[in-house]
Design an enzyme around this catalytic site. Sequence first.
Site, short mmCIF file in Angstrom:
data_model
loop_
_atom_site.label_atom_id
_atom_site.label_comp_id
_atom_site.label_asym_id
_atom_site.label_seq_id
_atom_site.Cartn_x
_atom_site.Cartn_y
_atom_site.Cartn_z
CB SER A 375 -0.95 -0.02 1.20
OG SER A 375 -0.24 -0.26 2.40
CB VAL A 494 -0.19 5.09 8.76
CG1 VAL A 494 -0.98 6.31 9.20
CG2 VAL A 494 0.20 5.22 7.29
CD GLU A 495 0.16 0.23 5.93
OE1 GLU A 495 1.16 -0.30 5.43
OE2 GLU A 495 -0.90 0.38 5.31
N GLY A 496 3.31 1.52 11.14
CA GLY A 496 4.63 1.46 11.78
C GLY A 496 5.39 2.75 11.53
#
Length: 818
Positions: A375, A494-496
């Site tokens: 993504s 986001v996502e880490g």
Amino acid sequence: MIWLALFIITFVVLVYQQIALLKSTLVLAAILIAYNIQNFHPVLLGSYLFIAIVVNVPVIRQQLISKAAYKWMRSALPEISQTEQEALDAGGTWWDAELFSGRPNWDVLLNLPAAQLTEEEQAFIDGPVETLCAMLDDWEITHKLQDLPESVWDYIKDNKFCGMIIPKKYDGLDFSHFAHSEIVMKISSRCSSAAVTVMVPNSLGPAKLLLACGTQQQKEYYLPRLAKGQEIPCFALTGPNAGSDAGAIPDTGIVCYGTHKDKKKVLGIRLNWEKRYITLAPVATVIALAFKLYDPEHLIGDKENIGITVALIPANTKGVSIGNRHFPLNAAFQNGPNWGKDVFIPIDWILGGLDQVGNGWKMLMQSLATGRSISLPALSAGASKFTCRNTGAYSRIRKQFNLSIGEFEGIEEPLARMAGETYIINAARVVTASALDQGHKPSVISAIIKYELTERMRRVVTDGMDIQGGSGICLGPKNYLGRLYQVIPVCITVEGANILTRTMMIFGQGAVRCHPLIYQEMKTLYMKDKNKALVLFDELIFKHIGFIMGNKVSSFWLAISYAKFVKTPGNEQTKTYYQAIARLSAGFAFLSDYAIIVLGGSLKRKERISGRFADAISNLYLCSAVLKQFEDQGCPEDDLPLMHWATQQTIFLAQQALLEITRILPFSAVAWCVNKMIIFPLGKPYCSPSDKLTHQIASILLNDTEARDRLTQGIYINEIEDDATGRIECAFKAVLAAIPVEKKIRLAQKNKVLPKGYDESVLKLAVDNKIINVEERTLIEEAERMRSLAIEVDDFSGEALAKPQIIESPEFTKKLPL
């Protein structure tokens, strides 16, 4: 001296070729005795044989050496927590393990098939994706509506954009990872808010978790509804007190009996939670909720503290509250908090049923291992390609001092960085997506490309903003870059979060997960059968000693030979880069083991050191991806400057990271010796890209070439004059078409035949003097018209700027009807 020489030779043979020392010693002893019987040294030979026996007889070795080493490692290394264990077990390894080994097997990389779209996938991109992009007006979405228009929401649902990863038997599109990446990339080049809306259900949403862990009943109910957009999902993990440390979530579920739909004494869970930063939460109809499950009455088993669990909860369940929206840097994608107070759900709402209680963290880690690889890397590629194409064109269109600004060296430098970094970003995106499609789940590589690609995209867009100048900072419908610049920190967070990803995840997990021996050694430390553990540990630790010494010898040899004799792939243009990766990989592997030995368990807290290790391995992976992608594309000659810049830049950065590590490691004198005598005995061999290469790459963005089209392939492009980017595309082509005519006029002006400028009187005089013809005059006029259109900026009345746009807007807080 002969004794010493033969001892060293035997030792090198042992560690490098892994031949038993005892056998080598016995042969050497016989040779020595025959060679010099009169000068026989029994004490020295006896000592040598004693050491050989201790090292080669496992029972003796275990008691005298391995047992002490085993005890030391148990005390030095902290026990692996359950969440750490699940993170390590999630996903797998691929090319990252080869780089960690110090001796990469190039077939692992080069035998990977090139990423390709099916006819169906290409048709979807050329059809529905192209149409969706044409429907998107980023200024209207982010400034006026603060949401996607209802027609766009309907189009996304009707065309199953949220069902890309769902199999066709559940009414999904069943696209490949590469197709998923290409679709998100194209949408992100038009509107980041729309890209986030599409990518979240396909990456970290319930669909991925259902496919991996859901019960058959849950799959049959939810997956078709998710694919068709009848359900809008969100994944609720982050809360006020659990962000990066997601394993510390305070949200709880208690197994108990309760009432559900007028049925009494239903076995279920009573939940209390508070979440925030949840994408799609304000419009979600189903929440995938992560919480800690407890069973104090042992209603479902003997364990009381069961652990992190995930449940699927309809958003209209009694006690569930959906909050208002967050407002993340003017982005319009739906994001906000939700919470629940004494929410009772049936036990079969647990994702995966009772078989999956306590496995929520493992589910998330497995989902991240692939989802994080697609993504945000796709969004980063889309944003970078978009910036390169449009800001490069703007640099050709915009004039100062009677020259296109792209002709100034000060502009060439950021243009080259933009193009080079974009080439790296896209290569890593494509190669990683191909690996995923072949069944690999490289969790460390997913962390690498999430961190590296979003950071490099940030630099690309920042360079673009610097070039755009005033036109970049004045927001409005004509500004195509400002909103993208604003939303960059969302991708970083986001996502880490990137700081966490770089300093803790890439090398912290990679050193254990990708190292050929460490993880196995660590598992022996906590085995219940201590005798069996010692036997296994003994075998592994001596393999590890051989591994370290092998990489030490290899590092030194590759350094003094510049890796010219190592077997690598490549042609006359690329072979030196493959050799550089081989050399730096050996140095990285040796230095990693050195750091692990001297720091032990404290290495995980030395984040400046682990961060630099992450920089080194990340750049080696990116360089590998560049070479792989260049070959997959048929080694186009026009792309040579991009390939050279990308490989030289990543190799240079990997080298600098290794140098920095030796500077900050403990025992600085020893670290200095490792640097100066083993890894870089002849100094720093690699440099950053040259000025000549910078000029060549900048020229790619300033001209309408196949290399420019390949670099920006896959983004949304239009030639509509009143569109923010369409006017740039039209102006770029008009300006390029007029360049030969401009040269004629400039020459005449230089010779004092024409006055300066391109106004109507100058053009008329040029035609009258037959310097140009009427058709050429038309080209100049069109170029000047389009140039003026392209450099226009927006302005607003005081009333328009004073009018509240968001907080009082009903569209902002309302939930879109589904």
